[in-house]
Design a protein around this motif. Sequence first.
Motif, PDB file in Angstrom:
ATOM      1  N   PHE B  48     -43.335   7.485  13.932  1.00 36.66           N
ATOM      2  CA  PHE B  48     -41.909   7.190  13.762  1.00 36.66           C
ATOM      3  C   PHE B  48     -41.507   5.904  14.467  1.00 36.66           C
ATOM      4  CE2 PHE B  48     -37.562   7.477  15.434  1.00 36.66           C
ATOM      5  CZ  PHE B  48     -36.840   7.614  14.263  1.00 36.66           C
ATOM      6  N   TYR B  49     -42.084   5.727  15.672  1.00 35.58           N
ATOM      7  CA  TYR B  49     -41.650   4.593  16.500  1.00 35.58           C
ATOM      8  C   TYR B  49     -42.281   3.268  16.095  1.00 35.58           C
ATOM      9  CZ  TYR B  49     -39.127   8.050  19.088  1.00 35.58           C
ATOM     10  OH  TYR B  49     -38.238   9.040  19.417  1.00 35.58           O
ATOM     11  N   ARG B  50     -43.136   3.281  15.047  1.00 36.22           N
ATOM     12  CA  ARG B  50     -43.562   2.023  14.427  1.00 36.22           C
ATOM     13  C   ARG B  50     -42.494   1.534  13.450  1.00 36.22           C
ATOM     14  NH1 ARG B  50     -46.950   0.440  18.017  1.00 36.22           N
ATOM     15  NH2 ARG B  50     -48.003   2.311  18.753  1.00 36.22           N
ATOM     16  N   HIS B  51     -41.506   2.409  13.152  1.00 32.38           N
ATOM     17  CA  HIS B  51     -40.475   2.051  12.167  1.00 32.38           C
ATOM     18  C   HIS B  51     -39.087   1.917  12.785  1.00 32.38           C
ATOM     19  CE1 HIS B  51     -43.111   2.557   8.665  1.00 32.38           C
ATOM     20  NE2 HIS B  51     -43.646   3.581   9.317  1.00 32.38           N
ATOM     21  N   PHE B  52     -38.810   2.766  13.781  1.00 31.34           N
ATOM     22  CA  PHE B  52     -37.471   2.781  14.370  1.00 31.34           C
ATOM     23  C   PHE B  52     -37.562   2.778  15.899  1.00 31.34           C
ATOM     24  CE2 PHE B  52     -37.437   4.954  10.316  1.00 31.34           C
ATOM     25  CZ  PHE B  52     -36.404   4.306   9.650  1.00 31.34           C
ATOM     26  N   GLY B  53     -36.599   2.130  16.510  1.00 35.76           N
ATOM     27  CA  GLY B  53     -36.585   2.066  17.967  1.00 35.76           C
ATOM     28  C   GLY B  53     -36.113   3.355  18.612  1.00 35.76           C
ATOM     29  N   SER B  54     -35.332   4.118  17.882  1.00 35.44           N
ATOM     30  CA  SER B  54     -34.797   5.361  18.435  1.00 35.44           C
ATOM     31  C   SER B  54     -34.234   6.209  17.303  1.00 35.44           C
ATOM     32  CB  SER B  54     -33.679   5.065  19.426  1.00 35.44           C
ATOM     33  OG  SER B  54     -32.581   4.478  18.751  1.00 35.44           O
ATOM     34  N   LYS B  55     -33.916   7.448  17.609  1.00 36.88           N
ATOM     35  CA  LYS B  55     -33.316   8.341  16.618  1.00 36.88           C
ATOM     36  C   LYS B  55     -31.969   7.797  16.146  1.00 36.88           C
ATOM     37  CE  LYS B  55     -32.029  13.176  15.897  1.00 36.88           C
ATOM     38  NZ  LYS B  55     -31.716  14.475  16.553  1.00 36.88           N
ATOM     39  N   GLU B  56     -31.258   7.185  17.063  1.00 34.95           N
ATOM     40  CA  GLU B  56     -29.942   6.664  16.720  1.00 34.95           C
ATOM     41  C   GLU B  56     -30.038   5.539  15.681  1.00 34.95           C
ATOM     42  OE1 GLU B  56     -27.741   4.332  19.547  1.00 34.95           O
ATOM     43  OE2 GLU B  56     -26.630   3.971  17.689  1.00 34.95           O
ATOM     44  N   GLU B  57     -31.093   4.716  15.806  1.00 33.98           N
ATOM     45  CA  GLU B  57     -31.303   3.656  14.822  1.00 33.98           C
ATOM     46  C   GLU B  57     -31.510   4.253  13.435  1.00 33.98           C
ATOM     47  OE1 GLU B  57     -33.863   0.568  16.598  1.00 33.98           O
ATOM     48  OE2 GLU B  57     -34.571   0.173  14.550  1.00 33.98           O
ATOM     49  N   LEU B  58     -32.198   5.390  13.410  1.00 31.96           N
ATOM     50  CA  LEU B  58     -32.394   6.103  12.144  1.00 31.96           C
ATOM     51  C   LEU B  58     -31.057   6.581  11.593  1.00 31.96           C
ATOM     52  CD1 LEU B  58     -34.177   7.569   9.990  1.00 31.96           C
ATOM     53  CD2 LEU B  58     -34.423   9.439  11.635  1.00 31.96           C
ATOM     54  N   LEU B  59     -30.201   7.070  12.482  1.00 29.11           N
ATOM     55  CA  LEU B  59     -28.881   7.547  12.049  1.00 29.11           C
ATOM     56  C   LEU B  59     -28.071   6.413  11.422  1.00 29.11           C
ATOM     57  CD1 LEU B  59     -26.754   9.768  11.822  1.00 29.11           C
ATOM     58  CD2 LEU B  59     -26.095   9.309  14.190  1.00 29.11           C
ATOM     59  N   VAL B  60     -28.168   5.223  12.019  1.00 33.74           N
ATOM     60  CA  VAL B  60     -27.477   4.061  11.454  1.00 33.74           C
ATOM     61  C   VAL B  60     -27.909   3.834  10.003  1.00 33.74           C
ATOM     62  CG1 VAL B  60     -27.262   1.548  11.560  1.00 33.74           C
ATOM     63  CG2 VAL B  60     -27.087   2.895  13.667  1.00 33.74           C
ATOM     64  N   GLU B  61     -29.209   3.870   9.779  1.00 36.55           N
ATOM     65  CA  GLU B  61     -29.726   3.636   8.417  1.00 36.55           C
ATOM     66  C   GLU B  61     -29.351   4.769   7.476  1.00 36.55           C
ATOM     67  OE1 GLU B  61     -32.793   1.579   7.299  1.00 36.55           O
ATOM     68  OE2 GLU B  61     -33.125   0.444   9.128  1.00 36.55           O
ATOM     69  N   ALA B  62     -29.399   5.983   7.995  1.00 36.61           N
ATOM     70  CA  ALA B  62     -29.087   7.145   7.147  1.00 36.61           C
ATOM     71  C   ALA B  62     -27.625   7.113   6.718  1.00 36.61           C
ATOM     72  CB  ALA B  62     -29.407   8.438   7.893  1.00 36.61           C
ATOM     73  N   VAL B  63     -26.739   6.749   7.644  1.00 37.85           N
ATOM     74  CA  VAL B  63     -25.318   6.666   7.309  1.00 37.85           C
ATOM     75  C   VAL B  63     -25.091   5.595   6.246  1.00 37.85           C
ATOM     76  CG1 VAL B  63     -23.060   5.938   8.185  1.00 37.85           C
ATOM     77  CG2 VAL B  63     -24.416   7.616   9.466  1.00 37.85           C
ATOM     78  N   THR B  64     -25.736   4.450   6.431  1.00 39.65           N
ATOM     79  CA  THR B  64     -25.620   3.372   5.449  1.00 39.65           C
ATOM     80  C   THR B  64     -26.066   3.845   4.073  1.00 39.65           C
ATOM     81  OG1 THR B  64     -25.979   1.704   7.157  1.00 39.65           O
ATOM     82  CG2 THR B  64     -26.380   1.038   4.872  1.00 39.65           C
ATOM     83  N   LYS B  65     -27.202   4.496   4.041  1.00 37.90           N
ATOM     84  CA  LYS B  65     -27.720   4.989   2.756  1.00 37.90           C
ATOM     85  C   LYS B  65     -26.809   6.062   2.165  1.00 37.90           C
ATOM     86  CE  LYS B  65     -31.930   5.460   0.474  1.00 37.90           C
ATOM     87  NZ  LYS B  65     -33.307   4.952   0.678  1.00 37.90           N
ATOM     88  N   GLY B  66     -26.313   6.947   3.027  1.00 35.92           N
ATOM     89  CA  GLY B  66     -25.421   8.003   2.557  1.00 35.92           C
ATOM     90  C   GLY B  66     -24.169   7.443   1.911  1.00 35.92           C
ATOM     91  N   VAL B  67     -23.557   6.449   2.548  1.00 28.13           N
ATOM     92  CA  VAL B  67     -22.356   5.849   1.973  1.00 28.13           C
ATOM     93  C   VAL B  67     -22.699   5.142   0.660  1.00 28.13           C
ATOM     94  CG1 VAL B  67     -20.477   4.227   2.322  1.00 28.13           C
ATOM     95  CG2 VAL B  67     -21.265   5.611   4.242  1.00 28.13           C
ATOM     96  N   ASP B  68     -23.853   4.487   0.623  1.00 33.52           N
ATOM     97  CA  ASP B  68     -24.250   3.815  -0.614  1.00 33.52           C
ATOM     98  C   ASP B  68     -24.416   4.812  -1.760  1.00 33.52           C
ATOM     99  OD1 ASP B  68     -24.102   1.291   0.416  1.00 33.52           O
ATOM    100  OD2 ASP B  68     -26.230   1.122   0.885  1.00 33.52           O
ATOM    101  N   GLN B  69     -24.913   5.993  -1.444  1.00 28.18           N
ATOM    102  CA  GLN B  69     -25.020   7.029  -2.484  1.00 28.18           C
ATOM    103  C   GLN B  69     -23.638   7.445  -2.970  1.00 28.18           C
ATOM    104  OE1 GLN B  69     -27.468  10.192  -0.924  1.00 28.18           O
ATOM    105  NE2 GLN B  69     -29.351   8.987  -1.034  1.00 28.18           N
ATOM    106  N   SER B  70     -22.692   7.516  -2.042  1.00 33.79           N
ATOM    107  CA  SER B  70     -21.320   7.867  -2.438  1.00 33.79           C
ATOM    108  C   SER B  70     -20.725   6.785  -3.338  1.00 33.79           C
ATOM    109  CB  SER B  70     -20.446   8.067  -1.200  1.00 33.79           C
ATOM    110  OG  SER B  70     -20.882   9.202  -0.472  1.00 33.79           O
ATOM    111  N   ILE B  71     -21.038   5.530  -3.017  1.00 40.05           N
ATOM    112  CA  ILE B  71     -20.558   4.423  -3.846  1.00 40.05           C
ATOM    113  C   ILE B  71     -21.132   4.549  -5.263  1.00 40.05           C
ATOM    114  CG2 ILE B  71     -20.676   1.919  -4.182  1.00 40.05           C
ATOM    115  CD1 ILE B  71     -20.564   1.689  -1.077  1.00 40.05           C
ATOM    116  N   THR B  72     -22.428   4.856  -5.329  1.00 39.73           N
ATOM    117  CA  THR B  72     -23.047   5.058  -6.648  1.00 39.73           C
ATOM    118  C   THR B  72     -22.347   6.181  -7.412  1.00 39.73           C
ATOM    119  OG1 THR B  72     -25.188   4.311  -5.810  1.00 39.73           O
ATOM    120  CG2 THR B  72     -25.217   5.643  -7.810  1.00 39.73           C
ATOM    121  N   PHE B  73     -22.015   7.248  -6.682  1.00 38.80           N
ATOM    122  CA  PHE B  73     -21.281   8.353  -7.315  1.00 38.80           C
ATOM    123  C   PHE B  73     -19.939   7.867  -7.861  1.00 38.80           C
ATOM    124  CE2 PHE B  73     -17.710  11.271  -6.428  1.00 38.80           C
ATOM    125  CZ  PHE B  73     -17.882  12.140  -7.505  1.00 38.80           C
TER     126      PHE B  73
END
Lengths: 214, 214
Positions: B48-73
């Motif tokens: 995991f830590y080869r991709h993200f610096g921390s769990k919170e960094e993952l949350l940032v990306e997940a939120v971004t992706k989640g909102v983008d899915q809502s936009i697609t909707f």
Amino acid sequence: MARYKPGHKAGTRRKVVDAALDSFREAGAGPTSIATVMQGLGLTVGGFYRHFGSKEELLVEAVTKGVDQSITFLRSVPVPQDGRSWSEAVAERYLSSPHRANIARGCALAALGPEIARADERVRVACEFGLRRMQAAVREHLGPRAEGELSQFWALIALNLGGIVLSRMVADPRTAEDILEACRDGARSLVNPSVRQGPVPDGKHTGRRSARSR
Amino acid sequence: MARYKPGHKAGTRRKVVDAALDSFREAGAGPTSIATVMQGLGLTVGGFYRHFGSKEELLVEAVTKGVDQSITFLRSVPVPQDGRSWSEAVAERYLSSPHRANIARGCALAALGPEIARADERVRVACEFGLRRMQAAVREHLGPRAEGELSQFWALIALNLGGIVLSRMVADPRTAEDILEACRDGARSLVNPSVRQGPVPDGKHTGRRSARSR
DNA sequence: TGTACATCAGTGAACGCGCGTTCACTGATGTAC
DNA sequence: TGTACATCAGTGAACGCGCGTTCACTGATGTAC
């Protein structure tokens, strides 16, 4: 009886629920530890289980108390006599910056929504019972002439809850303000639909600006 | 380069974000463990830590992706040509039983609202940026004649978000249905204020019943 | 009045457990010479 | 063409830590006799 005055245990229990409710709102129910809550009251972890069977049982009580506080708030908002709707007056106070900033003492449903949604049935039953008490209290508060307004009860709750949560999800306080203002306008047009489309007719009551869309 | 084809790392990263987003919505971001997410992809924690610096960094990306899915909707909901408002059409699909039942694949903002609100600034900045992209997408989707409807953007989002969360907080599915229906009605009167007060004029478009108040 | 016992809110150490993060290591491939 | 080395996505054990819950114990008061 023993060692403590009558009512002592009930008092402790109430303090635990109060302290837990604050922490649940502030940090979330999951991240709140029982040990910390008890410590804040000068007690130790072990004692908790003389009052509650589990953390989840505490959540049930906290949700009930939280909703009751919201009911007290709703009762405290007088029905305006100047033609404004009660919903508008509620939104004015609920969808406000002080409320946005003070999650620890704010609306429990807004602070715990998805956690309640994921909790097991007992918590959701407590929440539903609370919402029914709320609906009954609003019906009584508005009186018999306001059945039309009461029909918007769920939409009003949803708009207020959604608005305050949304305003807390953004980083920029100005954006948060825009969201709150737009939702207050929305609450106005929900029950008082003649006032809408284009800028609000006049700053008659509070001089509020119309919704910007940024 | 080494061992893996070009694009492999980016692919893994994307899979991690996708799997995390699902689990965040389903169980919450806090209760989701990185180890479990990685295991679900046939990988181990360390990677995991080869991709993200921390769990919170993952949350940032997940939120971004989640909102983008809502936009697609939102883009997928056509502007009705029969006089109904777009907001009404959006609410019809968003404030629905299937959406209520499927939190894992549903709206990320509704599933994570208060957690995002309590997260640190980077997460909230990502959320705010997403909401701005959403607003711009809606503006483009509605076209220049619908500035009036766009002015209700925040209220519409708040009502939808609050409505679906509220419907998930109650135990009885019938109560949940009542809530969703009342909020759909609310969305209608938000942008199309002539239609309201008393029962809906006619079951013209969907034969929907008017809001009951129980 | 005096003594032995029961009560029970609260103590605090211990339990098993899962978490986020770190780190020395692996090994297939690409590169330098 | 052949060999030594560098790269780097992924491994898996270990770290320190905090959690919910359990449990034998405490000790001031009430009750039985």
